[in-house]
Write a protein that holds these residues in place. Structure first.
Motif, PDB file in Angstrom:
ATOM      1  N   ASN A  54       0.733  -1.196   0.106  1.00  8.81           N
ATOM      2  CA  ASN A  54       0.012   0.087  -0.021  1.00  8.81           C
ATOM      3  C   ASN A  54       0.959   1.331   0.024  1.00  8.81           C
ATOM      4  OD1 ASN A  54      -2.363  -1.422   0.098  1.00  8.81           O
ATOM      5  ND2 ASN A  54      -2.542  -1.479   2.222  1.00  8.81           N
ATOM      6  N   LEU A  55       1.845   1.181   0.591  1.00  8.59           N
ATOM      7  CA  LEU A  55       2.726   2.467   0.677  1.00  8.59           C
ATOM      8  C   LEU A  55       3.238   2.650  -0.715  1.00  8.59           C
ATOM      9  CD1 LEU A  55       5.122   1.677   3.918  1.00  8.59           C
ATOM     10  CD2 LEU A  55       3.080   3.148   3.750  1.00  8.59           C
ATOM     11  N   LEU A  56       3.604   1.681  -1.442  1.00  9.51           N
ATOM     12  CA  LEU A  56       4.042   2.062  -2.952  1.00  9.51           C
ATOM     13  C   LEU A  56       2.801   2.253  -3.875  1.00  9.51           C
ATOM     14  CD1 LEU A  56       6.677  -1.125  -3.148  1.00  9.51           C
ATOM     15  CD2 LEU A  56       7.016   1.225  -2.626  1.00  9.51           C
ATOM     16  N   ARG A  57       1.586   1.896  -3.679  1.00  9.92           N
ATOM     17  CA  ARG A  57       0.553   1.945  -4.396  1.00  9.92           C
ATOM     18  C   ARG A  57      -0.436   3.442  -4.048  1.00  9.92           C
ATOM     19  NH1 ARG A  57      -2.177  -4.135  -3.838  1.00  9.92           N
ATOM     20  NH2 ARG A  57      -0.525  -5.277  -5.067  1.00  9.92           N
ATOM     21  N   VAL A  58      -0.341   3.671  -2.908  1.00 13.79           N
ATOM     22  CA  VAL A  58      -1.159   4.761  -2.784  1.00 13.79           C
ATOM     23  C   VAL A  58      -0.213   5.951  -2.887  1.00 13.79           C
ATOM     24  CG1 VAL A  58      -2.634   5.802  -0.956  1.00 13.79           C
ATOM     25  CG2 VAL A  58      -2.658   3.492  -1.247  1.00 13.79           C
ATOM     26  N   ASP A  59      -0.572   7.071  -3.706  1.00 13.17           N
ATOM     27  CA  ASP A  59       0.458   8.082  -3.867  1.00 13.17           C
ATOM     28  C   ASP A  59       0.427   8.988  -2.811  1.00 13.17           C
ATOM     29  OD1 ASP A  59       0.885   6.927  -6.381  1.00 13.17           O
ATOM     30  OD2 ASP A  59      -0.849   8.467  -7.332  1.00 13.17           O
ATOM     31  N   VAL A  60      -0.616   9.030  -1.811  1.00 10.76           N
ATOM     32  CA  VAL A  60      -0.637  10.126  -0.920  1.00 10.76           C
ATOM     33  C   VAL A  60       0.567   9.804   0.219  1.00 10.76           C
ATOM     34  CG1 VAL A  60      -2.290   8.850   0.617  1.00 10.76           C
ATOM     35  CG2 VAL A  60      -2.027  11.545   0.890  1.00 10.76           C
ATOM     36  N   TYR A  61       1.015   8.364   0.221  1.00 14.36           N
ATOM     37  CA  TYR A  61       1.983   8.068   1.266  1.00 14.36           C
ATOM     38  C   TYR A  61       3.331   8.483   0.672  1.00 14.36           C
ATOM     39  CZ  TYR A  61      -1.870   5.471   3.395  1.00 14.36           C
ATOM     40  OH  TYR A  61      -2.848   5.048   3.751  1.00 14.36           O
ATOM     41  N   LEU A  62       3.647   8.291  -0.381  1.00 15.14           N
ATOM     42  CA  LEU A  62       4.903   8.586  -1.249  1.00 15.14           C
ATOM     43  C   LEU A  62       5.147  10.025  -1.397  1.00 15.14           C
ATOM     44  CD1 LEU A  62       5.403   5.684  -3.671  1.00 15.14           C
ATOM     45  CD2 LEU A  62       6.523   6.059  -1.667  1.00 15.14           C
ATOM     46  N   GLN A  63       3.714  10.800  -1.525  1.00 14.20           N
ATOM     47  CA  GLN A  63       3.960  12.177  -1.747  1.00 14.20           C
ATOM     48  C   GLN A  63       4.266  13.010  -0.183  1.00 14.20           C
ATOM     49  OE1 GLN A  63       0.234  13.385  -3.633  1.00 14.20           O
ATOM     50  NE2 GLN A  63       0.859  12.446  -5.602  1.00 14.20           N
ATOM     51  N   THR A  64       3.587  12.325   0.569  1.00 13.48           N
ATOM     52  CA  THR A  64       3.857  12.913   2.021  1.00 13.48           C
ATOM     53  C   THR A  64       5.175  12.567   2.297  1.00 13.48           C
ATOM     54  OG1 THR A  64       1.384  12.615   2.439  1.00 13.48           O
ATOM     55  CG2 THR A  64       3.092  13.223   4.192  1.00 13.48           C
ATOM     56  N   LEU A  65       5.583  11.569   2.344  1.00  8.48           N
ATOM     57  CA  LEU A  65       7.220  11.191   2.523  1.00  8.48           C
ATOM     58  C   LEU A  65       8.041  12.049   1.977  1.00  8.48           C
ATOM     59  CD1 LEU A  65       9.134   9.354   4.229  1.00  8.48           C
ATOM     60  CD2 LEU A  65       9.055   7.443   2.383  1.00  8.48           C
ATOM     61  N   PHE A  66       7.920  12.368   0.689  1.00  2.00           N
ATOM     62  CA  PHE A  66       8.969  13.036  -0.080  1.00  2.00           C
ATOM     63  C   PHE A  66       8.796  14.595   0.193  1.00  2.00           C
ATOM     64  CE2 PHE A  66       8.754   9.861  -3.760  1.00  2.00           C
ATOM     65  CZ  PHE A  66       9.936   9.231  -3.117  1.00  2.00           C
ATOM     66  N   ARG A  67       7.605  15.166   0.531  1.00  3.01           N
ATOM     67  CA  ARG A  67       7.323  16.297   1.064  1.00  3.01           C
ATOM     68  C   ARG A  67       7.900  16.333   2.454  1.00  3.01           C
ATOM     69  NH1 ARG A  67       1.667  16.832   2.833  1.00  3.01           N
ATOM     70  NH2 ARG A  67       1.169  16.904   0.393  1.00  3.01           N
ATOM     71  N   SER A  68       7.935  15.465   3.346  1.00  5.00           N
ATOM     72  CA  SER A  68       8.603  15.482   4.607  1.00  5.00           C
ATOM     73  C   SER A  68      10.077  15.627   4.584  1.00  5.00           C
ATOM     74  CB  SER A  68       7.876  14.335   5.445  1.00  5.00           C
ATOM     75  OG  SER A  68       6.653  14.090   5.557  1.00  5.00           O
ATOM     76  N   MET A  69      10.531  14.890   3.557  1.00  8.72           N
ATOM     77  CA  MET A  69      12.091  14.891   3.455  1.00  8.72           C
ATOM     78  C   MET A  69      12.550  16.265   2.883  1.00  8.72           C
ATOM     79  SD  MET A  69      12.600  10.989   2.061  1.00  8.72           S
ATOM     80  CE  MET A  69      14.348  11.172   1.642  1.00  8.72           C
ATOM     81  N   TRP A  70      11.638  16.691   2.094  1.00  2.00           N
ATOM     82  CA  TRP A  70      11.964  18.083   1.537  1.00  2.00           C
ATOM     83  C   TRP A  70      11.959  19.317   2.366  1.00  2.00           C
ATOM     84  CZ3 TRP A  70      14.882  20.862  -1.538  1.00  2.00           C
ATOM     85  CH2 TRP A  70      14.421  22.046  -2.190  1.00  2.00           C
ATOM     86  N   ILE A  71      10.945  19.279   3.145  1.00  2.00           N
ATOM     87  CA  ILE A  71      11.045  20.002   4.568  1.00  2.00           C
ATOM     88  C   ILE A  71      12.130  19.847   5.244  1.00  2.00           C
ATOM     89  CG2 ILE A  71       9.780  20.644   6.559  1.00  2.00           C
ATOM     90  CD1 ILE A  71       7.228  20.324   5.110  1.00  2.00           C
ATOM     91  N   ALA A  72      12.585  18.511   5.635  1.00  2.00           N
ATOM     92  CA  ALA A  72      13.495  18.259   6.539  1.00  2.00           C
ATOM     93  C   ALA A  72      14.848  18.547   5.984  1.00  2.00           C
ATOM     94  CB  ALA A  72      13.648  16.797   6.818  1.00  2.00           C
TER      95      ALA A  72
END
Length: 282
Positions: A54-72
């Motif tokens: 689900n982490l790979l299929r659902v875009d919202v999780y990956l998008q939020t993870l990349f956003r979090s890494m970009w903010i960090a």
């Protein structure tokens, strides 16, 4: 010097404590990540990889993870941009004021996290200090709604909160720079910039790496600042984990995301440690 019984009596209790309250919850979290939740909100102990898929299929999780890494990453950059010059000045040019300036940097750590976060919420609000000042000097006619509840507010708040954590290892690294090397560089005719670039900066890289690691890891796992100041566009991956363990009651999926974040952080710490060893002064 000490008997075997004494060494065991000293080492066994801490190991049991770590195993029971640190490794045990991690193991339980790992197990939960392979389970699932039924339609009746019951956790099924059936082992599968559905949560990780689900982490790979659902875009919202990956998008939020990349956003979090970009903010960090932005928080890390600005923390280094503020922390390094301050640490350099305190270490090399503060003189008798060194202890005072060092304490002034440490004092914000005594203030509650929530107090500092709410302070920025007051500053950036539509009726806050920033908008009032901008209207007073006639730079804007109406309050800016984009200051609060945005990634900008999250980055600004986290930079303010975690810059001292970046400052401390950099300052420690600069304090351990041999002053005779700096004097030798100056005696050989190097300019202050050349001395900094070729002597001080390379020897302070381990401290920079440690400070950057602190800022990135702490920012990546933060959930209070995005909750208070982020709004919909500033939500980070930790907020999703909190929601999954709370209102959504999907502990297996929350455990899978948490475990992936833990693996990411451990990998980052491993890379940082190897780089610090490579650049450490011997």
């Amino acid at each position: 010097m000490f008997s075997r019984a004494y060494r065991e009596a000293v080492t066994v209790p801490p190991l049991l404590w770590v195993g029971l309250f640190l490794l045990g919850p991690y193991a339980l979290l790992f197990c939960y990540s392979f389970w699932s939740v039924s339609d009746t909100q019951v956790i099924l102990h059936s082992w599968n990889l559905q949560n990780y898929l689900n982490l790979l299929r659902v875009d919202v999780y990956l998008q939020t993870l990349f956003r979090s890494m970009w903010i960090a990453a932005r928080v890390t950059f600005f923390s280094l941009l503020l922390g390094y010059p301050l640490a350099y000045y305190v270490s090399f040019h503060a003189g008798k004021r060194k202890d005072l300036l060092y304490q002034l940097v440490i004092i914000p750590l005594w203030v509650s996290y929530l107090v500092r976060a709410y302070a920025w919420k007051t500053i950036l609000g539509s009726d806050g200090v920033m908008n009032t000042l901008l209207q007073y000097v006639h730079l804007i006619k109406h309050p800016l709604d984009s200051l609060l509840y945005s990634p900008f507010a999250v980055v600004l708040t986290l930079t303010h909160i975690y810059t001292p954590f970046t400052f401390l290892p950099i300052y420690s690294s600069l304090e351990h720079v041999p002053r005779n090397l700096v004097e030798a560089s100056q005696d050989l005719g190097a300019s202050p910039f050349q001395t900094f670039w070729r002597v001080i900066l390379p020897l302070s890289i381990p401290g920079m790496l440690a400070g950057a690691t602190f800022a990135f890891v702490l920012s990546l796992g933060d959930f209070l600042a995005p909750l208070l100041l982020g709004g919909p566009s500033g939500i980070m991956i930790s907020n999703i984990v909190v929601s999954l363990f709370g209102a959504a009651y999907n502990w297996p999926l929350g455990a899978a995301i948490s475990f992936c974040m833990m693996v990411l952080v451990i990998g980052l710490l491993f890379v940082s440690e190897n780089l610090e060893k490579k650049w450490s002064f011997r």
